[in-house]
Design a protein around this motif. Structure first.
Motif, mmCIF file in Angstrom:
data_model
loop_
_atom_site.group_PDB
_atom_site.id
_atom_site.type_symbol
_atom_site.label_atom_id
_atom_site.label_comp_id
_atom_site.label_asym_id
_atom_site.label_seq_id
_atom_site.Cartn_x
_atom_site.Cartn_y
_atom_site.Cartn_z
ATOM 1 N N GLU A 259 0.840 -1.199 0.000
ATOM 2 C CA GLU A 259 0.000 0.000 0.000
ATOM 3 C C GLU A 259 0.875 1.249 0.000
ATOM 4 O O GLU A 259 1.888 1.305 0.699
ATOM 5 C CB GLU A 259 -0.923 0.033 1.224
ATOM 6 C CG GLU A 259 -1.969 -1.059 1.247
ATOM 7 C CD GLU A 259 -2.937 -0.895 2.409
ATOM 8 O OE1 GLU A 259 -2.869 0.153 3.093
ATOM 9 O OE2 GLU A 259 -3.747 -1.795 2.643
ATOM 10 N N ARG A 280 -3.306 3.847 -2.370
ATOM 11 C CA ARG A 280 -3.312 2.898 -3.482
ATOM 12 C C ARG A 280 -2.927 1.531 -2.944
ATOM 13 O O ARG A 280 -1.836 1.346 -2.401
ATOM 14 C CB ARG A 280 -2.309 3.337 -4.552
ATOM 15 C CG ARG A 280 -2.179 2.397 -5.744
ATOM 16 C CD ARG A 280 -3.337 2.542 -6.698
ATOM 17 N NE ARG A 280 -3.076 1.871 -7.987
ATOM 18 C CZ ARG A 280 -3.929 1.857 -9.001
ATOM 19 N NH1 ARG A 280 -5.096 2.481 -8.888
ATOM 20 N NH2 ARG A 280 -3.633 1.247 -10.130
ATOM 21 N N PHE A 282 -2.167 -2.305 -3.909
ATOM 22 C CA PHE A 282 -1.729 -3.014 -5.113
ATOM 23 C C PHE A 282 -2.244 -4.454 -5.116
ATOM 24 O O PHE A 282 -1.488 -5.423 -5.044
ATOM 25 C CB PHE A 282 -0.205 -2.949 -5.213
ATOM 26 C CG PHE A 282 0.322 -1.541 -5.299
ATOM 27 C CD1 PHE A 282 0.285 -0.853 -6.503
ATOM 28 C CD2 PHE A 282 0.811 -0.899 -4.175
ATOM 29 C CE1 PHE A 282 0.748 0.453 -6.585
ATOM 30 C CE2 PHE A 282 1.280 0.401 -4.245
ATOM 31 C CZ PHE A 282 1.245 1.084 -5.459
ATOM 32 N N TRP A 283 -3.562 -4.563 -5.256
ATOM 33 C CA TRP A 283 -4.233 -5.851 -5.205
ATOM 34 C C TRP A 283 -3.947 -6.728 -6.422
ATOM 35 O O TRP A 283 -4.229 -7.937 -6.395
ATOM 36 C CB TRP A 283 -5.738 -5.651 -5.093
ATOM 37 C CG TRP A 283 -6.221 -5.273 -3.736
ATOM 38 C CD1 TRP A 283 -6.727 -4.063 -3.352
ATOM 39 C CD2 TRP A 283 -6.261 -6.103 -2.571
ATOM 40 N NE1 TRP A 283 -7.075 -4.091 -2.032
ATOM 41 C CE2 TRP A 283 -6.793 -5.326 -1.523
ATOM 42 C CE3 TRP A 283 -5.876 -7.429 -2.319
ATOM 43 C CZ2 TRP A 283 -6.974 -5.836 -0.246
ATOM 44 C CZ3 TRP A 283 -6.054 -7.933 -1.041
ATOM 45 C CH2 TRP A 283 -6.605 -7.140 -0.018
ATOM 46 N N ASP A 284 -3.428 -6.156 -7.498
ATOM 47 C CA ASP A 284 -3.221 -6.975 -8.702
ATOM 48 C C ASP A 284 -2.186 -8.078 -8.484
ATOM 49 O O ASP A 284 -2.051 -8.975 -9.309
ATOM 50 C CB ASP A 284 -2.837 -6.109 -9.896
ATOM 51 C CG ASP A 284 -1.462 -5.469 -9.745
ATOM 52 O OD1 ASP A 284 -0.958 -5.408 -8.608
ATOM 53 O OD2 ASP A 284 -0.901 -5.027 -10.756
ATOM 54 N N ASP A 309 -5.916 -3.411 -8.770
ATOM 55 C CA ASP A 309 -5.524 -2.372 -7.826
ATOM 56 C C ASP A 309 -6.739 -1.510 -7.470
ATOM 57 O O ASP A 309 -7.650 -1.328 -8.277
ATOM 58 C CB ASP A 309 -4.428 -1.491 -8.419
ATOM 59 C CG ASP A 309 -3.112 -2.239 -8.579
ATOM 60 O OD1 ASP A 309 -2.997 -3.346 -8.029
ATOM 61 O OD2 ASP A 309 -2.219 -1.714 -9.263
ATOM 62 N N PRO A 337 -11.494 -4.076 -5.067
ATOM 63 C CA PRO A 337 -10.608 -4.699 -6.053
ATOM 64 C C PRO A 337 -11.245 -5.911 -6.740
ATOM 65 O O PRO A 337 -10.648 -6.483 -7.647
ATOM 66 C CB PRO A 337 -9.415 -5.135 -5.215
ATOM 67 C CG PRO A 337 -10.022 -5.474 -3.900
ATOM 68 C CD PRO A 337 -11.162 -4.507 -3.692
#
Length: 416
Positions: A259, A280, A282-284, A309, A337
């Protein structure tokens, strides 16, 4: 049938990542009351979570902030086509935080933080329409972090430190939509893992271009959670060669995303302060869940998640009414997400609007009582989970979800 177990653990990972379906920030009563802004607000020891670089600007030698919240959540699922409806009956969650900082010198402040960013319980009714995906989840996770904050100049500082995570999870679901024993009891599996642990770190910076304006940034690393030698216990299994389930153990890992938070605060006057944070996540990084079963008869599995994301936008304001009372209010918008087709009842998570308010009551010059309240309303969504397999066929689970959460909180700030 083995794939049903894979999806059970698939749901487990979702629960761990989303704290039972909710990703609500509750890491400080003062900051939560201001819309959970805090990357550039120098106020009390809650900086240990929001931006440890700011700890060195606290004036007192010792600063302590402790508190807890009570999470009252409600999720309603409905399928109008089949006239089905279910509502969660979840126990009250009680996430907590404890921060302490010590000014070692004019340029160095040390700190210690303990908090619970993931921890929740979700219970659906017994044998509801989605019981083949989830019955209940119970997650506990504690983060412990050692901190150092260094003043490079009167205008610039940096701070951060290592993070240790320890927790446990318990997850139950039925094996499929119909399987039961001779007495009609639904066959189910309980997945349990304790002693789950991982390491990470955070690093922050704060810049003060003027006496009234502060700018801050904080990065929290991706953390890989390891579940080793967890128990998978099967119950109410019919005595048949077609259902050869037996208790076993498993290993699994999944990422908690990195994050990045950037924020600013501005002191409009001696009484008014406003703040804005952008986050932000960064779930990807979460593409799939890989599971390693210790029973060689059960093959390893990969299950797609395909998250994206997500951003959170936070706004807050503070007003010093008098020497005793400080009032706060805020708002945030939290993106989900989860992409279409991956919407599972293990984590019924969609875009959320958070409305916050609170106050501090100064009991003495050194002691304050902090209170906050969050009303979190998730956008109603009509969605499906398209990756459940039964008899070699995809069986989508569809419906609409309405989710709300009410979160009162109370804390104490103490300084010497």
């Amino acid at each position: 049938m083995k794939k049903l177990l894979f999806l059970t653990l698939f749901g487990l990972a979702t629960a761990m990542t989303y704290a039972g379906g909710y990703r609500v920030g509750l890491q400080g009563q003062r900051r939560l009351a201001m819309g959970h802004t805090g990357v550039a607000v120098v106020d009390n020891a809650e900086l240990a979570f929001f931006n440890p670089a700011g700890l060195v600007y606290l004036e007192d030698r010792i600063n302590v902030a402790v508190g807890a919240s009570a999470v009252f959540s409600d999720v309603v699922w409905q399928n109008d086509e089949y006239g089905q409806m279910a509502r969660t009956d979840s126990p009250v969650g009680t996430p907590f935080y404890a921060y302490i900082s010590y000014r070692a010198s004019d340029w160095l402040t040390l700190g210690l933080a303990a908090y619970t960013p993931y921890g929740s319980s979700v219970e659906w009714p017994t044998d509801w329409s989605g019981s083949h995906l989830v019955n209940n989840i119970d997650l506990q996770a504690i983060y412990i972090q050692a901190l150092a904050s260094v003043k490079i100049s009167d205008k610039l500082s940096v701070g951060g430190g290592p993070i240790y995570v320890n927790g446990s999870v318990n997850f139950n679901r039925n094996l499929n939509r119909t399987l039961s024993d001779i007495d009609g009891n639904r066959a189910n599996v309980t997945v349990d893992a304790s002693g789950v642990h991982a390491w990470g770190w955070s690093l922050g910076a704060m810049y003060n271009p003027t006496d009234k304006l502060r700018i801050g940034a904080n990065y929290r690393s991706e953390i890989i959670v390891e579940a080793e030698n967890g128990d998978a216990d099967f119950n109410n299994i019919p005595n048949s060669p077609l259902t050869p389930f037996k208790d076993t153990r498993f290993d699994a890992s999944l990422p908690l995303p990195a994050e990045l938070s950037i924020g600013a605060s501005y002191e409009i006057s001696e009484k008014w302060l406003v703040a804005f944070d952008y986050n932000r996540a960064f779930w990807d990084v979460y593409k799939s869940l890989d599971i390693d079963f210790q029973d060689p008869a059960i093959p390893d599995s990969k299950n797609p998640r395909n998250y994206k994301d997500a951003n959170t936008y936070r706004f807050g304001a503070q007003y010093i009414a008098n020497e005793m009372f400080t009032l706060r209010a805020g708002y945030y918008f939290d993106e989900s997400p989860v992409q279409s087709g991956y919407f599972a009842p293990e984590a019924p998570r969609n875009d959320a609007h958070g409305f916050t308010a609170g106050l501090s009551v100064n009991i003495t010059d050194n002691l304050s009582i902090d209170a906050s309240f969050l009303y979190n309303r998730f956008k109603e969504v009509e969605e499906s989970y398209d990756y459940y397999m039964e008899n070699g066929q995809n069986v989508p689970f569809e419906g609409s979800y309405k989710t709300v959460a009410f979160v009162p909180g109370l804390g104490v700030t103490f300084k010497i």
